[in-house]
Design a protein around this motif. Structure first.
Motif, short mmCIF file in Angstrom:
data_model
loop_
_atom_site.label_atom_id
_atom_site.label_comp_id
_atom_site.label_asym_id
_atom_site.label_seq_id
_atom_site.Cartn_x
_atom_site.Cartn_y
_atom_site.Cartn_z
N PHE A 369 0.85 -1.27 0.07
CA PHE A 369 0.04 -0.06 -0.04
C PHE A 369 0.82 1.26 0.03
O PHE A 369 0.75 2.14 -0.84
CB PHE A 369 -1.10 -0.08 1.34
CG PHE A 369 -2.10 1.00 1.43
CD1 PHE A 369 -3.31 0.69 0.80
CD2 PHE A 369 -1.82 2.11 1.66
CE1 PHE A 369 -4.10 1.80 0.56
CE2 PHE A 369 -2.87 3.20 1.75
CZ PHE A 369 -4.11 2.98 1.20
N ALA A 370 1.73 1.43 0.79
CA ALA A 370 2.81 2.39 1.11
C ALA A 370 3.53 2.80 -0.37
O ALA A 370 3.79 3.76 -0.56
CB ALA A 370 3.65 2.31 2.04
N THR A 371 4.27 1.61 -0.78
CA THR A 371 4.64 1.66 -2.27
C THR A 371 4.01 2.58 -3.41
O THR A 371 4.37 3.15 -4.04
CB THR A 371 5.17 0.36 -2.55
OG1 THR A 371 6.17 -0.01 -1.57
CG2 THR A 371 6.28 0.59 -4.01
N ILE A 372 2.66 1.84 -3.29
CA ILE A 372 1.95 2.41 -4.32
C ILE A 372 1.29 4.01 -4.08
O ILE A 372 1.40 4.79 -4.98
CB ILE A 372 0.53 1.49 -4.55
CG1 ILE A 372 0.99 0.20 -4.75
CG2 ILE A 372 -0.39 2.06 -5.65
CD1 ILE A 372 0.12 -1.12 -4.84
N MET A 373 1.22 4.24 -2.72
CA MET A 373 1.02 5.50 -2.53
C MET A 373 1.70 6.85 -2.43
O MET A 373 1.44 7.84 -2.85
CB MET A 373 0.22 5.54 -1.26
CG MET A 373 -0.62 6.97 -0.67
SD MET A 373 -1.16 6.87 1.06
CE MET A 373 -2.59 5.97 0.97
N VAL A 374 3.20 6.48 -2.41
CA VAL A 374 4.27 7.37 -2.38
C VAL A 374 4.16 8.21 -3.82
O VAL A 374 4.11 9.51 -3.69
CB VAL A 374 5.73 6.97 -2.22
CG1 VAL A 374 6.71 7.76 -2.55
CG2 VAL A 374 5.70 6.45 -0.68
N PRO A 375 4.24 7.77 -4.90
CA PRO A 375 3.96 8.48 -6.29
C PRO A 375 2.96 9.37 -6.35
O PRO A 375 2.80 10.50 -6.64
CB PRO A 375 4.04 7.30 -7.04
CG PRO A 375 4.79 6.18 -6.63
CD PRO A 375 4.30 6.23 -5.11
N THR A 376 1.73 8.81 -5.60
CA THR A 376 0.48 9.55 -5.63
C THR A 376 0.54 10.65 -4.97
O THR A 376 0.11 11.85 -5.43
CB THR A 376 -0.76 8.72 -5.08
OG1 THR A 376 -0.85 7.23 -5.89
CG2 THR A 376 -2.05 9.31 -5.30
N ILE A 377 1.21 10.56 -3.74
CA ILE A 377 1.39 11.94 -2.92
C ILE A 377 2.19 12.91 -3.59
O ILE A 377 2.20 14.05 -3.76
CB ILE A 377 1.93 11.51 -1.61
CG1 ILE A 377 1.05 10.59 -0.68
CG2 ILE A 377 2.54 12.94 -0.67
CD1 ILE A 377 1.72 10.11 0.45
#
Length: 524
Positions: A369-377
């Motif tokens: 979840f965190a890996t996928i969210m970082v680029p989104t942020i």
């Protein structure tokens, strides 16, 4: 060629101040947010709508198509309509009719009536976004025009991301008609506040003759093009006679439209705007960039839900943080746009978009979840630097009287590019997945090390041979779609870098002007 006549505008209205400006900004933003939200909120509710009304999911997609076709036709008409009826009257009427259409959508007892109500909703929504831009610019002094654009751009960037999240929650916890009913109180409030604040700031009206042939040609070619984009994928594109026919109608209609409008004294769409280098360079960079952005906004949650086991709400949680840094940075960009060359800001946005997509191109099926969210942020940074500078460049050399026409035309290009981006992205994703699947199964056969090892592990876990084969096929398909998504992300990153020279084709804004701030001197 007879150039359209542009009379001298009335004396510019003075910017709003204090609470009037705050409430006016809030009302315009709420109406815009409601409009943009409706372009994507119904997507996740389609299975529920189709099931409830007793039609197939394929027939249910006309709920999206009818809105998109009508909206695409109406947006470029904004300039002509606003001259005939006045900007404030047209905006208030559009919002009021949008509320009525939303109510009709929720009350529709069958699919034909829902499609008709969605088409009405899409058509009356057309002028809302360009006019909200023009009215907002007229509400702020020249020095704060960048801030006005920052506030406006936040609604148009965050709403498409919020749509699927809100639509999924409402469908799961209430019922699908409520995705339309929520527009009613927001729209009524926006109508009353906008009319109370802006009614004394009406633009000059002119009894222009109706360019009926130009209007008919616009309806034909835009409608045919939108149909190609919406039904192409499910009909295997140009393998279908229906898609080929629509494409031919779109091309012939477009060429006829261009020829007719160039010779028309009062054209329904002012194509002379394309004589301005900043307008066409800015509008083109915005459109292609938005098409890439929107295609990837659609792709990421699709991949997460279909092949990574995420629920609609979890996929929404991944997408939601995209607005955080955009909310923080947009006002800063707006306040400094007058002192910094907007071409530098736009270049920075494209570079950050490319970095974000490159990061996504390195995802694997083990990504947490965190890996996928970082680029989104991180993507929130690029969104803050994307819209404001490019709108500034696009409108920087347009005189105030033509702002609605320019905004309508550039928004039409952006909306169309978003539809093209979605169709191209989802089609390429599936085709690349098919290719990757074929390549992966070449090495998976009895006797190959990978096959024997995987089947041994699965049998050791208690699976039968048939179950082991089914599980290997599922894992192969998951990997194929992951690799295909990586391809799309990487190609999009490269295209964002290739867009940078287009921004630098525009002239730098005049010294001391913030581009769109010139328009703010009198957007009426």
């Amino acid at each position: 060629m007879a150039a359209p006549h542009h009379p001298a505008p009335m004396a510019p209205v003075q910017p709003l101040t204090g609470s009037a400006r705050a409430w006016g900004t809030l009302a315009l933003s709420a109406a815009t947010f409601m409009n943009v939200l409706d372009t994507s909120i119904a997507n996740v509710s389609l299975p529920a709508i189709a099931g409830d009304l007793g039609v197939s999911p394929t027939q249910g997609t006309w709920v999206i198509t009818s809105f998109a076709v009508a909206n695409a036709i109406a947006v470029p008409l904004t300039g002509w309509l606003s001259q005939r009826f006045g900007q404030v009257r047209l905006f208030v009427a559009s919002v009021a009719l949008f509320v009525i259409a939303s109510l009709l959508c929720g009350l529709a007892p069958n699919m034909p009536l829902l499609i008709a109500a969605r088409a009405l909703q899409g058509f009356v929504a057309g002028p809302m976004i360009p006019l909200s831009q023009a009215l907002l610019l007229s509400s702020y002094p020249r020095a704060l025009a960048g801030l006005a654009m920052a506030l406006w751009s936040m609604t148009t960037l965050i709403a498409p991301v919020m749509g699927p999240l809100l639509g999924g929650w409402i469908t799961d916890n209430m019922s699908w008609p409520w995705i339309f009913y929520i527009n009613v109180p927001v729209g009524i409030w926006a109508v009353f506040v906008t009319w109370a604040i802006f009614r004394g700031r009406e633009s000059e009206r002119r009894a222009l003759p109706i360019d009926s042939i130009g209007l008919a040609l616009l309806v034909i070619w835009v409608g045919a093009m939108q149909l190609v984009l919406d039904i192409g994928k499910e009909h295997d594109w140009f393998a279908s006679p229906l898609v080929v026919s629509c494409a031919l109608v779109a091309v012939v209609g477009f060429l006829a439209f261009l020829i007719w409008e160039r010779g028309e004294e009062h054209p329904v769409v002012d194509l002379t705007l394309f004589k301005n280098r900043n307008f066409w360079a800015g509008a083109l960079a915005t459109s292609v960039g938005y098409g890439l952005f929107f295609g990837n906004v659609v792709l990421l949650p699709l991949w997460l839900q279909q092949y990574m086991g995420y629920t609609a709400t979890q996929a929404g949680d991944i997408m939601a943080p995209v607005g955080l840094l955009a909310l923080v940075l947009s006002p800063i960009v707006g306040k400094t746009i007058g002192r910094v060359d907007p071409r530098r800001y736009a270049t920075f946005a494209f570079v950050v978009f490319a970095i974000v997509l490159w990061m996504r191109s390195r995802f694997s099926t083990q990504a947490d979840f965190a890996t996928i969210m970082v680029p989104t942020i991180i993507q929130g940074i690029s969104m803050a630097f994307f819209f404001i500078p490019l709108v500034t460049i696009t409108l920087s050399e347009i005189e105030p009287a033509r702002i609605p026409a320019a905004s309508g035309l550039s928004n039409f290009m952006r909306i169309t590019a978003g539809a093209i981006g979605t169709s191209v992205t989802t089609t390429l994703w599936e085709r690349r997945a098919t290719l990757h699947h074929a390549q992966l199964v070449e090495g998976l056969h009895p006797g190959s090390p990978g096959f024997d090892q995987a089947s041994g592990l699965l049998r050791a876990a208690g699976m039968s041979d048939a179950q082991a084969l089914t599980q290997m096929e599922r894992m192969t398909t998951q990997q194929a779609f992951m690799l295909a998504a990586n391809d799309i992300f990487y190609a999009s990153a490269v295209l964002f870098m290739l867009l940078i020279p287009l921004v630098w084709l525009a002239h730098p804004p005049r010294a001391g002007a913030a581009g769109a701030s010139d328009a703010a001197a009198g957007a009426h």
